[in-house]
Scaffold this active site. Structure first.
Site, short mmCIF file in Angstrom:
data_model
loop_
_atom_site.label_atom_id
_atom_site.label_comp_id
_atom_site.label_asym_id
_atom_site.label_seq_id
_atom_site.Cartn_x
_atom_site.Cartn_y
_atom_site.Cartn_z
N HIS A 18 48.28 -22.11 -31.30
CA HIS A 18 48.60 -20.71 -31.16
C HIS A 18 47.96 -20.61 -29.61
CE1 HIS A 18 46.32 -15.88 -30.39
NE2 HIS A 18 46.61 -17.15 -29.58
N GLU A 19 47.15 -21.33 -28.95
CA GLU A 19 47.72 -21.62 -27.12
C GLU A 19 48.56 -22.66 -26.03
OE1 GLU A 19 44.98 -19.86 -25.01
OE2 GLU A 19 43.92 -19.43 -26.66
N HIS A 54 51.49 -19.86 -26.15
CA HIS A 54 51.47 -19.02 -25.27
C HIS A 54 52.24 -20.05 -23.88
CE1 HIS A 54 49.22 -15.38 -26.85
NE2 HIS A 54 47.97 -16.10 -27.06
#
Length: 244
Positions: free
Chosen positions: A56-57, A60
């Site tokens: 997820h990170e 980004h």
């Protein structure tokens, strides 16, 4: 410099998070069999949680970097290595309380050619990665059931299949939860860019206090009411997509 995620490192938030963790643990029925089963399920869930938060990170960071922002690379976030993305307290809260967070990716939207579009793409990148990971896990489960059914029914195979299934579910939950339009989640950032809400003075005040609303929704189980049907929709879609 814009810190994409929010006051998840706010001392008050951490205090509330710890209280919730303790509350969750105290509400478990004091029964050796229940505790053993619960601990086993939590242990099997940890790989999925670590994978989900890390990807997820990374999503980004990678999208922001591709849009011209050197910040994620300079801070060593262009990797899926959990060491770069896992917040120990956030991981513990996610395991024991059912919600948590990773280390926020810092971005600088000034590098984007189109600031609003760039921030929209960065915001949606995390949940997109969770969807992709969930889809990959679903395919792996399908392959095991199709080509190695005997292994799936063995003692070791059953545990391995459960780990994969939990990774599948955890990533769906992370995706759906982060799409809630509540600060400081990605869903709020998406709504902000779609409607250009940052031009309003109230946005900054609301964003700063948004985590109070999020905590209230979690404490009173409102998030479960909202998320459960959405999670089921995504789960059924992926399972039907690979023809279970």
């Amino acid at each position: 410099m814009n810190r994409r995620n929010n006051p998840f490192n706010n001392p008050m938030f951490l205090g509330i998070a710890l209280v919730l963790v303790m509350f969750f643990i105290r509400t478990i029925r004091i029964n050796h069999q229940d505790i053993a089963a619960w601990l086993m399920s939590e242990i099997l869930m940890i790989p999925g949680i670590i994978i989900g938060l890390s990807f997820h990170e990374f999503g980004h960071a990678w999208v922001s970097y591709r849009l011209g922002d050197p910040t994620p690379k300079a801070q060593g976030r262009l990797t899926v290595n959990p060491a770069a993305h896992i917040d120990p307290l956030g991981l513990i809260c996610l395991i024991f309380a059912g919600f948590g967070w990773g280390v926020p990716v810092q971005i600088d939207p000034r590098y984007y050619k189109n600031r609003r579009l760039g921030q929209f793409l960065v915001a949606i990148a995390g949940v997109t990665m969770n969807f992709i990971v969930a889809a990959v896990m679903a395919v792996i489960m399908k392959l095991i059931i199709t080509f190695w059914p005997a292994y799936a029914s063995s003692t070791v195979g059953t545990s391995a299949f459960q780990i994969i299934y939990y990774a599948f579910m955890v990533n769906i939950v992370l995706m759906v939860f982060n799409l809630l339009p509540v600060p400081p989640l990605d869903g709020w950032n998406l709504v902000t860019q779609i409607f250009d809400l940052e031009k309003y003075d109230w946005w900054y005040s609301f964003y700063g206090k948004g985590w109070y609303l999020l905590m209230a929704l979690i404490i009173f189980d409102v998030t479960d009411v909202i998320l459960t049907p959405m999670i089921s929709v995504v789960q059924n879609f992926l399972l039907r997509l690979i023809v279970f």
